[in-house]
Design a protein around this motif. Structure first.
Motif, PDB file in Angstrom:
ATOM      1  N   ASN B  88       0.848  -1.309  -0.050  1.00 33.18           N
ATOM      2  CA  ASN B  88       0.024  -0.052  -0.001  1.00 33.18           C
ATOM      3  C   ASN B  88       0.661   1.346   0.110  1.00 33.18           C
ATOM      4  N   ASN B 140      -1.254  11.316   7.932  1.00 37.11           N
ATOM      5  CA  ASN B 140      -1.943  10.968   8.753  1.00 37.11           C
ATOM      6  C   ASN B 140      -2.039  11.491  10.189  1.00 37.11           C
ATOM      7  N   GLN B 341      -5.753  -5.291   6.719  1.00 37.33           N
ATOM      8  CA  GLN B 341      -6.011  -3.715   6.572  1.00 37.33           C
ATOM      9  C   GLN B 341      -5.521  -3.335   5.085  1.00 37.33           C
ATOM     10  N   LYS B 342      -5.049  -4.381   4.582  1.00 39.06           N
ATOM     11  CA  LYS B 342      -4.813  -4.218   2.839  1.00 39.06           C
ATOM     12  C   LYS B 342      -6.129  -4.015   2.140  1.00 39.06           C
ATOM     13  N   LYS B 344      -9.286  -3.342   4.010  1.00 37.41           N
ATOM     14  CA  LYS B 344     -10.017  -2.530   4.845  1.00 37.41           C
ATOM     15  C   LYS B 344      -9.298  -1.257   5.373  1.00 37.41           C
ATOM     16  N   ASP B 345      -9.924  -0.324   5.423  1.00 37.90           N
ATOM     17  CA  ASP B 345      -9.137   0.650   6.031  1.00 37.90           C
ATOM     18  C   ASP B 345      -8.977   0.857   7.591  1.00 37.90           C
ATOM     19  N   SER B 346     -10.016   0.122   8.181  1.00 33.87           N
ATOM     20  CA  SER B 346     -10.250   0.112   9.553  1.00 33.87           C
ATOM     21  C   SER B 346      -9.429  -0.727  10.222  1.00 33.87           C
TER      22      SER B 346
END
Lengths: 483, 466
Positions: B88, B140, B341-342, B344-346
């Motif tokens: 990512n 972030n 997490q790859k 899904k963002d959460s």
């Protein structure tokens, strides 16, 4: 020989991973029958060497040298009876699941065999560390079986069950570690080293408590029983059978092997209180059982009552009552699984367990009605069924301890008759209802499950000596340990 | 020594490689191979072969070698698992590698120090790259916040550590561990305020690094805000190094005056275990949950410091077995988190619903690693807790054992929240079935799972090496 008996189910559970689809059921049944044959073979050898040495029935291999843990197994008469019970019930439980389809069947049957390994390990191990490992290993698969396949509230209920039982066993672990550290230098976990310890009564009392909580939760003895009705109700049929038929015997067996010979003074310190608790549990659970509308919940409470009687006999610990405990463990396992099999058959046809919405099944399914009646009479301890033999011995032993308590505990038979016969009347007799109208009689598969159960009920009822002779010597030495 | 030099060269190499756009896969491969080579060399040549350098500032005894190998091994496994994370990220990938490697250099100095100055240097070399790594997601907000927080608190702790070292120097007249130790042996009843304050400062600084209560407040925020790969690095490799140094400092150097500090450790251990596990119950974010659970694990490891009266090899074995089993189980679990997490963002627990059905391999990895972290037999985590409990009871701290056991039960509760989401809940969407892992990932994962089980069945492989 006994190592093979222990490890075969483990191999079977790994082997099952290579099968996909419905064929798994057949392979699983075959493996379970092979295991049963193995245990019958062990039984026959055990009987033929009754008078000579029992060398073949113990194994001792060093395992973790830094801790002095040994892979030590030993089979005596009492554990042989429980091994036979386990290996007799597992094929029946597998066969009874034939009518259900499971998502990923190899997981389900693999877990059943993993649990079988744990159970057999608990009944065989002669090293406290090994015992603890198997104690937990038996728990994890049954947690998955119940939580993966079951009712709506299964996740919360099984988590409660899991945490509750782990709570008990971790305190037992502290007790085990304490005993271990008391053994002479180069500590050891072996049963015989523990037995040689000479601890003061106070210390024994404390260690007793740490073991007892684990065993009492597993049995369960009032007031440690709160996990049990929910778990039995929410689990799928096979999970309930495994839990009620075999798993709770781990607690009783734990007291027989790990408390009575090792902590006799601690045992005698607390036995009066435990007996009173057990008798309270008998009456309490019986009264609640009478009120139940859900048939599965009713059997769950009746099981608490029956186990309460076993526990009372166990802590009275005279020769008659202990003999009763051993034979009643076997009976309870067979009977309660029989009850759950019948309930599962009824539920899978009518989609309900509400006693009030059932009725008149006997007219549609006479075979089921007859077999159910015999199982039920075994449960209410009618003479010539197995329940009579066990409960008679238990009440007799309890009478020798205290006649008032025995009279009070004897209520279990009366109350048991009340709720069992009422259930039979409401479910099997009377008018057909809309849910039971198209009820069909037993399939050959289901007959194959119920007939062995009924046969055992009658055989033990008529000639209990087959099994009581196996355990007589061990029961004598147990009673000797308490003097 | 070879380890320090070759890893420093490796760090410089991968930093320069970034400038010239060298293929990142190649840099990763070279890094892993070098790390494993250094591991093999250290284990092969320095084992049972004490080896001092720089006027006894570094001493590669068996203890240091074992911890060095644990650090290098965990780093290598973590790098092998990094594919889901780095897929990512578009730029500065080799810089990640080089910062991680520099940090590892500092850790080796931390576990091999024989001089308080070297301890300070090691901690700084380890920490400075970490401050950068924690804040490496520049866009972030959480990452920036945690970097700032970690840096400020860390810098403050560095000051306290230096102050502690100075005070100890003032009392004993030396930075050298063995000189300090022999001073204490001669003056076992010394309880001057300077010594006590110095000891307390050192204790606080080390407790901060291993996030033991009451110095743990940075941990949840930093673990949650950091990129997941760095969280995994911090909660495993950094923890091994932290405990390696903590144990070496107190168990070896301050053992003669153990009466002074064992009560403090007792209280800290009980607090750390309890705060960690009780707070973890209320977390819904898995990284935050693991942060609190790592605090709780730090408490168990602290208990091993109380074993000063035991045989040395048993104490070493217990702490070493614990860090190994904890770090391989955590790495396995973090590898699953990175994979999820790859797609899904959460990182909330709900994101893991239905994982076992969508991806059975990840489900099994998660199940075994959670069982091990929760301490269920027959996994390594069970025996790790068992050794600690055994020695606690053996040293007479029965109450502490009971506290530990109670918290182990709470631990099962919150770990099973994750397991229940993975196994028993239905997925909300199909994205989890999109996770594709390379063959290398699968092989390493399966080996790790087997490793957790084998260590649980044959613990002497690790426990008895000392």
């Amino acid at each position: 020989m006994i190592t093979a008996l222990l490890l075969f189910p483990l191999l079977a559970s790994i082997f099952l991973l290579f099968f996909k689809g419905e064929i798994v059921k057949k392979v699983a049944l075959a493996a379970a029958i092979i295991e049963l044959a193995l245990s019958v073979w062990v039984w026959s050898v055990f009987c033929s060497t009754c008078t000579t040495s029992k060398e073949a029935f113990s194994v001792d291999i060093p395992w973790i040298s830094s801790l002095g843990v040994h892979f030590a197994l030993k089979v005596d008469g009492i554990s042989l009876i429980l091994i036979l019970l386990t290996n007799f019930l597992i094929p029946l439980i597998i066969l009874s699941t034939y009518k259900h389809t499971y998502n990923k069947p190899f997981t389900f049957y693999g877990l059943v065999f993993a649990m079988q390994t744990g159970l057999l390990g608990v009944f065989m191990s002669y090293d406290a560390f090994l015992f603890y490992i198997f104690w937990e290993v038996a728990l994890i698969p049954v947690y998955f079986i119940s939580a993966l396949y079951g009712g709506k509230r299964r996740i919360e209920v099984t988590l409660k069950f899991f945490i509750y039982t782990i709570l008990g066993s971790l305190f037992m672990l502290i007790g085990i570690i304490y005993l271990y550290l008391q053994t002479p230098n180069a500590h050891s976990f072996s049963w015989s080293a523990f037995q040689l310890l000479e601890l003061s009564p106070d210390i024994q009392g404390l260690v007793f408590l740490s073991f007892f909580i684990a065993f009492a939760i597993k049995m369960p003895i009032f007031p440690f029983h709160t996990w049990q009705p929910d778990t039995y109700t929410e689990s799928n049929a096979a999970g309930t059978m495994l839990l009620s038929g075999i798993m709770l015997k781990m607690g009783i067996f734990g007291v027989i092997r790990w408390i009575i010979p090792i902590l006799p003074l601690g045992f005698m310190k607390w036995d009066d209180i435990v007996i009173v608790l057990a008798v309270i549990g008998i009456v309490y659970a019986s009264i609640i059982a009478i009120q139940q509308k859900d048939a599965k919940r009713l059997v769950a409470y009746s099981s608490i009552a029956h186990v309460g009687l076993i526990a009372a006999g166990l802590f009275v610990a005279n020769e008659i009552s202990l003999q009763g405990v051993v034979i009643q463990m076997l009976n309870h396992g067979v009977n309660v699984v029989g009850m759950f099999v019948v309930l599962d058959i009824i539920e899978s046809r009518t989609k309900t367990r509400e006693i009030s919405s059932l009725g008149g099944i006997a007219s549609r399914a006479p075979k089921l009605a007859i077999l159910f009646l015999i199982i039920l009479l075994g449960n209410v301890a009618l003479p010539l069924t197995n329940g009579f033999v066990g409960e008679f011995l238990l009440l007799n032993g309890l009478f020798g301890y205290n006649s008032y308590l025995a009279a009070f505990a004897g209520l279990t038979i009366i109350l048991g008759a009340v709720y069992m016969l009422r259930t039979f009347q409401k479910v099997m007799l009377g008018q057909l209802t809309s849910t039971t109208e198209d009820f069909t009689d037993l399939t050959p598969n289901e007959m194959a499950v119920l007939i062995p159960i009924v046969a055992v009920i009658l055989v033990i009822g008529v000639y209990p000596n087959i099994f009581t002779s196996l355990s007589a010597a061990d029961v004598k030495s147990l009673v000797g340990a308490l003097k | 020594m070879v380890a320090l030099i070759s890893l420093s060269i490796l760090g410089v190499f991968s930093m320069i490689a970034g400038l010239f756009n060298v293929n990142t896969k190649a840099v990763l491969t070279i890094s892993i191979v070098t790390i494993l080579g250094v591991l093999g060399f250290t284990a092969g040549f320095h084992w049972n072969n004490d080896y001092s350098r720089f006027y006894d500032m570094l001493n590669f005894d068996n203890y240091a070698v074992a911890f060095t190998c644990a650090i290098l091994g965990s780093t290598a496994i973590l790098l092998l698992f990094s594919e889901h994370f780095f897929s990512n990220i578009k730029q500065y990938i080799t810089e990640y590698y080089s910062l991680i490697i520099f940090s590892v250099v500092g850790m080796i100095a931390m576990v091999a120090f024989d001089n308080l100055a070297m301890l300070f240097l090691g901690i700084e070399i380890m920490s400075v790259p970490l401050y950068i790594l924690v804040g490496s997601q520049k866009k972030n907000l959480l990452s920036n916040e945690s970097s700032l927080k970690y840096f400020l608190m860390g810098a403050f702790t560095t000051g306290i550590l230096l102050m502690g070292i100075t005070l100890i120097y003032g009392e004993t007249g030396s930075f050298d561990l063995s000189t300090i130790q022999s001073y204490f042996q001669e003056n076992a009843t010394d309880s001057s305020p300077i010594l006590l304050v110095g000891l307390f400062f050192l204790l606080a600084a080390m407790a901060f690094k291993v996030s033991a209560a009451p110095f743990h407040f940075w941990t949840p925020d930093v673990y949650q805000g950091s990129p997941t790969f760095i969280t995994a690095f911090m909660s495993t490799v950094v923890k091994i190094a932290g405990f390696g140094a903590f144990f070496r400092l107190f168990y070896i150097c301050f053992a003669p005056i153990s009466e002074v500090w064992t009560t403090a450790i007792w209280v800290m251990a009980a607090l750390t275990i309890t705060i960690g596990s009780i707070t973890a119950v209320f977390q819904n974010d898995i990284k935050r949950l693991l942060a609190y659970s790592s605090i709780s694990h730090a408490g168990y490891m602290l208990i091993s410091l109380l074993m000063v009266k035991n045989v040395e090899s048993e104490a070493f074995g217990a702490i070493f077995y614990y860090v190994i089993s904890y770090s391989i189980s955590s790495i396995a679990l973090f590898s699953v988190i990175m994979a999820v997490q790859k797609v899904k963002d959460s990182s909330s627990i709900d994101a893991f619903k239905g994982l076992a059905k969508a991806n059975p391999l990840l489900g099994i990895i998660a199940a075994v690693s959670i069982a091990s972290l929760a301490g269920l037999p027959p996994t390594a985590g069970f025996l790790a807790k068992f050794y600690i409990l055994k020695s606690t009871v053996e040293s007479g701290y029965v109450w502490l054992a009971l506290i530990a056991v109670t918290n182990a039960i709470i631990g099962i509760f919150y770990y099973f929240k994750v397991l229940i989401a993975i196994y028993f809940k239905e997925a909300e969407d199909q994205s989890l079935s999109l996770i594709a892992s390379s063959l290398a990932y699968k092989i390493v994962a399966v080996l790790l799972v087997i490793g957790i089980l084998v260590l649980g069945i044959f613990p002497d492989l690790v426990y008895s090496i000392f």
